[in-house]
Enzyme design. Structure first.
Site, short mmCIF file in Angstrom:
data_model
loop_
_atom_site.label_atom_id
_atom_site.label_comp_id
_atom_site.label_asym_id
_atom_site.label_seq_id
_atom_site.Cartn_x
_atom_site.Cartn_y
_atom_site.Cartn_z
N ASP A 100 0.83 -1.17 -0.10
CA ASP A 100 0.14 0.05 0.09
C ASP A 100 1.13 1.11 0.10
O ASP A 100 2.08 1.21 0.36
CB ASP A 100 -0.95 -0.10 1.30
CG ASP A 100 -1.92 1.16 1.33
OD1 ASP A 100 -2.35 1.67 0.43
OD2 ASP A 100 -1.99 1.85 2.48
N ASP A 123 -0.15 5.06 1.00
CA ASP A 123 -0.45 5.84 2.14
C ASP A 123 -0.32 5.23 3.54
O ASP A 123 -0.74 4.25 4.08
CB ASP A 123 -1.90 6.60 2.14
CG ASP A 123 -1.82 7.38 0.91
OD1 ASP A 123 -1.15 8.29 0.69
OD2 ASP A 123 -2.98 6.92 0.19
N ASP A 125 -2.60 -0.90 5.80
CA ASP A 125 -2.93 -0.38 6.98
C ASP A 125 -4.44 0.12 7.22
O ASP A 125 -4.82 0.16 8.33
CB ASP A 125 -2.42 0.85 7.43
CG ASP A 125 -2.57 2.07 6.44
OD1 ASP A 125 -3.10 3.02 6.93
OD2 ASP A 125 -2.50 1.69 5.04
#
Length: 268
Positions: A17, A19, A217
């Site tokens: 991922d 961000d 996350d």
């Protein structure tokens, strides 16, 4: 830990991922250790991919410079070979569905954004939109009819009452909402997810989920954490992601990705 080390030996591709995983969303900080990670993985013959809710416009230069092998963008709706720019998979919203979503959001007094493969437009660019989308994509042009001339892979809700938006029955079996910001949610196909996009890559490479690892996350990583053979959550992850993770690592600022890969003996 012994079981994790055993799983780690089967890994042939790792998806990341962006961000708050590769880089901090609000400050754009990305540690030098991330470059080290990609170099070492490449040297070991382990492929890499970016699995993100962003479209290609949002894959910032420092992430592109990592030279990943694949982009799984727009929450799995658009998948591209990063080296050849060949499109591996795409899942476009039908025009009639876009118009149904627009009608619903207008009735709910919510603005919205269209997400194309490498561009975005908003129905209204105001402080609410700037607060939600600005840190990811910067300022965007207004164009409420953008869907009429461009393939749309995803939409975003934009409002100061996003937590009160509920899909009507006419849409509830076609799309779902994934909250990513207090003022915005991703609107994705009912069966759309990063996991589906990554699965297309695995099929191309003749690999199994057990050969795949991912770092993430947030809630748009949920299906991916159920799919991958080995999933790592960042320390700051959403509670549901922390619960699903096989391993929890440190934050971006504290070289969490490097630490996890070293602990799991994937790199030295």
């Amino acid at each position: 830990m012994e079981d994790l080390l055993k799983k780690a030996k089967e890994i042939k591709i790792i998806f990341f991922d962006i961000d708050d995983t590769l880089r901090v969303k609000d400050s754009a900080f990305m540690p030098e250790s991330v470059n080290e990670v990609f170099e070492k993985l490449r040297a070991k013959g382990i492929m890499t991919g970016i699995a993100t809710g962003r479209n290609l416009l949002g894959v910032v230069p420092e992430v592109r410079a990592l030279q990943p092998d694949f982009y799984v963008a727009i929450n799995g709706a658009y998948v591209e070979n990063a080296q050849t720019q060949e499109v591996i998979y795409k899942n476009v919203f039908p025009t009639i569905l876009v118009e149904e979503i627009i009608s619903w959001l207008r009735a709910e007094k919510s603005e919205y954004s269209f997400v194309a493969s490498d561009s975005l437009r908003v129905s209204k660019w105001d402080d609410i939109a700037r607060n939600a989308i600005g840190p990811v994509y910067a300022d965007l042009e207004e164009n409420a009819n953008y869907y009429k001339t461009n393939d749309i892979y995803q939409m975003l809700t934009i409002s100061d009452h996003d937590d009160q938006l509920i899909l009507p029955e006419t849409l509830a079996d076609k799309i779902r909402m994934v909250r990513w910001h207090p003022n915005s949610s991703d609107i994705v196909p009912m069966k759309g997810s990063k996991a589906i996009g990554c699965q297309k890559v695995l099929e191309l490479l003749n690999l199994a989920p057990e050969n795949m690892m991912n770092f993430g996350d947030e809630l748009n990583d949920r299906e991916l954490f159920d799919f991958a053979g080995l999933s790592v959550a960042m320390k700051v992850s959403h509670p549901e992601i922390l619960e699903k993770a096989d391993f929890i690592t440190d934050s971006v600022e504290n070289d969490g990705i490097l630490k996890a890969l070293k602990t799991l003996n994937i790199i030295d």
